[in-house]
Design a protein around this motif. Structure first.
Motif, PDB file in Angstrom:
ATOM      1  N   PHE A 166      -0.094   6.851   4.238  1.00 18.37           N
ATOM      2  CA  PHE A 166       1.540   6.659   4.506  1.00 18.37           C
ATOM      3  C   PHE A 166       2.354   7.448   3.280  1.00 18.37           C
ATOM      4  CE2 PHE A 166       1.155   4.049   7.776  1.00 18.37           C
ATOM      5  CZ  PHE A 166      -0.285   3.097   7.565  1.00 18.37           C
ATOM      6  N   TYR A 167       3.394   7.863   3.867  1.00 15.15           N
ATOM      7  CA  TYR A 167       4.463   8.301   2.901  1.00 15.15           C
ATOM      8  C   TYR A 167       5.559   7.022   3.172  1.00 15.15           C
ATOM      9  CZ  TYR A 167       8.617  10.823   1.513  1.00 15.15           C
ATOM     10  OH  TYR A 167       9.903  11.143   0.725  1.00 15.15           O
ATOM     11  N   ILE A 168       5.627   6.259   2.069  1.00 18.83           N
ATOM     12  CA  ILE A 168       6.401   4.899   2.327  1.00 18.83           C
ATOM     13  C   ILE A 168       7.291   4.314   0.860  1.00 18.83           C
ATOM     14  CG2 ILE A 168       4.430   3.611   1.821  1.00 18.83           C
ATOM     15  CD1 ILE A 168       5.597   1.565   4.157  1.00 18.83           C
ATOM     16  N   PRO A 169       8.284   5.342   0.712  1.00 17.98           N
ATOM     17  CA  PRO A 169       9.132   4.834  -0.327  1.00 17.98           C
ATOM     18  C   PRO A 169       9.784   3.527  -0.407  1.00 17.98           C
ATOM     19  CG  PRO A 169      10.344   6.780   0.545  1.00 17.98           C
ATOM     20  CD  PRO A 169       8.798   6.384   1.332  1.00 17.98           C
ATOM     21  N   SER A 170       9.902   2.806   1.112  1.00 21.28           N
ATOM     22  CA  SER A 170      10.500   1.709   0.984  1.00 21.28           C
ATOM     23  C   SER A 170      10.261   1.406   2.703  1.00 21.28           C
ATOM     24  CB  SER A 170      11.878   1.587   1.192  1.00 21.28           C
ATOM     25  OG  SER A 170      12.554   2.709   2.055  1.00 21.28           O
ATOM     26  N   GLY A 171      10.120   0.206   3.016  1.00 23.31           N
ATOM     27  CA  GLY A 171       9.862  -0.335   4.339  1.00 23.31           C
ATOM     28  C   GLY A 171       8.419  -0.557   4.850  1.00 23.31           C
ATOM     29  N   THR A 172       8.370  -0.732   5.966  1.00 20.45           N
ATOM     30  CA  THR A 172       6.952  -0.878   6.586  1.00 20.45           C
ATOM     31  C   THR A 172       6.496   0.152   7.682  1.00 20.45           C
ATOM     32  OG1 THR A 172       7.314  -3.547   6.289  1.00 20.45           O
ATOM     33  CG2 THR A 172       5.600  -2.501   7.976  1.00 20.45           C
TER      34      THR A 172
ATOM     35  N   GLY B 189     -15.495  -5.627   9.745  1.00 21.61           N
ATOM     36  CA  GLY B 189     -14.566  -6.508  10.667  1.00 21.61           C
ATOM     37  C   GLY B 189     -13.804  -7.329   9.919  1.00 21.61           C
ATOM     38  N   ALA B 190     -13.847  -7.378   8.638  1.00 22.94           N
ATOM     39  CA  ALA B 190     -12.850  -8.157   7.542  1.00 22.94           C
ATOM     40  C   ALA B 190     -11.834  -7.606   7.461  1.00 22.94           C
ATOM     41  CB  ALA B 190     -13.599  -8.576   6.255  1.00 22.94           C
ATOM     42  N   ASN B 191     -10.659  -8.314   7.208  1.00 24.06           N
ATOM     43  CA  ASN B 191      -9.371  -7.650   6.661  1.00 24.06           C
ATOM     44  C   ASN B 191      -8.958  -7.606   5.231  1.00 24.06           C
ATOM     45  OD1 ASN B 191      -8.790  -7.846   9.447  1.00 24.06           O
ATOM     46  ND2 ASN B 191      -7.891  -9.967   9.357  1.00 24.06           N
ATOM     47  N   SER B 192      -8.392  -6.894   4.691  1.00 24.07           N
ATOM     48  CA  SER B 192      -7.938  -6.741   3.304  1.00 24.07           C
ATOM     49  C   SER B 192      -6.678  -6.393   2.977  1.00 24.07           C
ATOM     50  CB  SER B 192      -9.192  -5.844   2.594  1.00 24.07           C
ATOM     51  OG  SER B 192      -8.808  -4.289   3.094  1.00 24.07           O
ATOM     52  N   THR B 193      -6.201  -6.656   1.865  1.00 25.00           N
ATOM     53  CA  THR B 193      -5.057  -6.186   1.376  1.00 25.00           C
ATOM     54  C   THR B 193      -4.873  -5.503  -0.158  1.00 25.00           C
ATOM     55  OG1 THR B 193      -3.641  -7.775   2.411  1.00 25.00           O
ATOM     56  CG2 THR B 193      -2.598  -6.932   0.695  1.00 25.00           C
ATOM     57  N   LEU B 194      -4.763  -4.461  -0.275  1.00 25.62           N
ATOM     58  CA  LEU B 194      -4.463  -3.740  -1.523  1.00 25.62           C
ATOM     59  C   LEU B 194      -3.194  -3.674  -2.087  1.00 25.62           C
ATOM     60  CD1 LEU B 194      -7.179  -2.738  -0.148  1.00 25.62           C
ATOM     61  CD2 LEU B 194      -6.958  -0.719  -1.310  1.00 25.62           C
ATOM     62  N   ARG B 195      -3.069  -3.989  -3.381  1.00 21.17           N
ATOM     63  CA  ARG B 195      -1.818  -3.767  -3.918  1.00 21.17           C
ATOM     64  C   ARG B 195      -1.305  -2.622  -4.885  1.00 21.17           C
ATOM     65  NH1 ARG B 195       2.019  -8.265  -4.541  1.00 21.17           N
ATOM     66  NH2 ARG B 195       3.494  -7.940  -6.299  1.00 21.17           N
ATOM     67  N   CYS B 196      -0.261  -2.260  -5.211  1.00 20.55           N
ATOM     68  CA  CYS B 196       0.544  -1.304  -5.856  1.00 20.55           C
ATOM     69  C   CYS B 196       1.584  -1.720  -6.465  1.00 20.55           C
ATOM     70  CB  CYS B 196       0.517   0.033  -4.963  1.00 20.55           C
ATOM     71  SG  CYS B 196       1.275   1.401  -6.320  1.00 20.55           S
TER      72      CYS B 196
ATOM     73  N   SER C  62       3.983  -2.269  -3.546  1.00 18.10           N
ATOM     74  CA  SER C  62       3.688  -1.867  -2.356  1.00 18.10           C
ATOM     75  C   SER C  62       2.256  -2.516  -1.788  1.00 18.10           C
ATOM     76  CB  SER C  62       3.582  -0.345  -1.897  1.00 18.10           C
ATOM     77  OG  SER C  62       3.192   0.228  -0.698  1.00 18.10           O
ATOM     78  N   LEU C  63       2.001  -2.598  -0.414  1.00 21.86           N
ATOM     79  CA  LEU C  63       0.962  -3.047  -0.227  1.00 21.86           C
ATOM     80  C   LEU C  63       0.311  -2.545   0.982  1.00 21.86           C
ATOM     81  CD1 LEU C  63       2.092  -7.061   0.061  1.00 21.86           C
ATOM     82  CD2 LEU C  63       0.766  -5.917  -1.885  1.00 21.86           C
TER      83      LEU C  63
ATOM     84  N   ALA D   1       1.207  -0.613   6.044  1.00 17.41           N
ATOM     85  CA  ALA D   1       1.754  -0.803   4.654  1.00 17.41           C
ATOM     86  C   ALA D   1       3.304  -0.834   4.589  1.00 17.41           C
ATOM     87  CB  ALA D   1       1.731   0.803   3.865  1.00 17.41           C
ATOM     88  N   THR D   2       3.555  -1.747   3.362  1.00 17.89           N
ATOM     89  CA  THR D   2       4.862  -2.140   3.183  1.00 17.89           C
ATOM     90  C   THR D   2       5.131  -1.894   1.855  1.00 17.89           C
ATOM     91  OG1 THR D   2       4.806  -3.926   4.781  1.00 17.89           O
ATOM     92  CG2 THR D   2       6.376  -4.305   3.075  1.00 17.89           C
ATOM     93  N   THR D   3       6.453  -1.511   1.467  1.00 18.86           N
ATOM     94  CA  THR D   3       6.702  -1.191   0.212  1.00 18.86           C
ATOM     95  C   THR D   3       8.148  -1.886  -0.027  1.00 18.86           C
ATOM     96  OG1 THR D   3       6.141   1.027  -0.137  1.00 18.86           O
ATOM     97  CG2 THR D   3       7.786   0.546  -1.548  1.00 18.86           C
ATOM     98  N   VAL D   4       8.010  -2.796  -1.062  1.00 20.07           N
ATOM     99  CA  VAL D   4       9.408  -3.610  -1.226  1.00 20.07           C
ATOM    100  C   VAL D   4       9.955  -2.940  -2.698  1.00 20.07           C
ATOM    101  CG1 VAL D   4      10.519  -5.847  -1.832  1.00 20.07           C
ATOM    102  CG2 VAL D   4       8.342  -5.665  -0.375  1.00 20.07           C
TER     103      VAL D   4
END
Lengths: 114, 113
Positions: A47-53, A16-23, A70-71, A61-64
């Motif tokens: 996800f395939y995410i070279p940029s965006g959300t 039930g918890a939320n989490s954030t993983l970072r790259c 990326s998160l 996922a979000t990639t800046v």
């Protein structure tokens, strides 16, 4: 070559918890993928995410790209989310015949307890 | 096929023997990759095939390792004179073209005794 760092290395959650993983990555990229490796070793594309959300159910996922990170967000975690999460990138500057190959981070081991 | 397939799923071999691992990519995918995953580690790139171009062999750890691909279909990874440090899971991936999303097979677990 490009360096990929993932954090945290280990994460333990209650269901039930939320989490954030970072790259974090050390160079410009033209490909970034998030994978979940299940207990049987299969790599599952998230996800395939070279940029965006992007969002897919409880995962997003979000990639800046300009800031080279990326998160991956997991909401309302379930026991089936347990496993290893990998970030993998292809460097924009790889060039030549290296175009396409992925460099992987060391992964985040996620354990979700019921 | 529906996904990337690999065979065998498990292989146990004696030190010094040669082994062949097979990969069948997703139909229509022109790019094919081999990676290796040692226990508890991330994946390391071995070799990349793209269409009829010369393969990128920059990740092969020694000259005991070689790979072939027939056109845009199956690929075989051969390890000669296996050593205990070759024990790992060998994963194959394919993508529509280079730098498109990669899809992985289930891997071959190689154990060298």
């Amino acid at each position: 070559g490009i360096q990929v760092e993932q954090s945290p290395p280990d994460l333990i959650l209650q269901e039930g918890a939320n989490s954030t993983l970072r790259c974090n990555f050390s160079d410009s990229v033209n490909n970034l993928q998030w994978f979940h490796q299940n207990p049987w070793g299969q790599l599952i594309n998230l996800f395939y995410i070279p940029s965006g959300t992007k969002q897919n159910g409880r995962l997003s996922a979000t990639t800046v790209a300009t800031e080279r990170y990326s998160l991956l967000y997991i909401s309302s975690s379930q026991t089936t989310d347990s496993g290893v999460y990998f970030c993998a990138v292809n460097s924009e500057n790889a060039g030549g015949t290296s175009y396409g190959k992925l460099t992987f981070g060391q992964g985040t081991i996620l354990t979700v307890h019921p | 096929g529906a996904g990337v397939s690999q065979s065998p799923s498990n292989k146990v071999t004696e030190k010094g023997k040669d082994v062949e691992l097979r990969c069948d990519p997703i139909s229509g995918h022109t790019a094919l990759y081999w990676y290796r995953q040692r226990l508890g580690q991330g994946l390391e790139f071995l070799i990349y095939f793209q269409g009829n171009s010369a393969p990128d062999k920059s990740g092969l750890p020694s000259d005991r390792f070689s790979a072939e691909r027939t056109g845009e279909s199956v690929s075989t990874l051969t390890i000669q004179r296996t050593q205990q440090e070759d024990s790992a899971v060998y994963l194959c991936a394919s993508s529509f073209r280079g730098n498109y999303e990669q899809y992985f097979g289930p891997g071959t677990r190689l154990t060298v005794t």
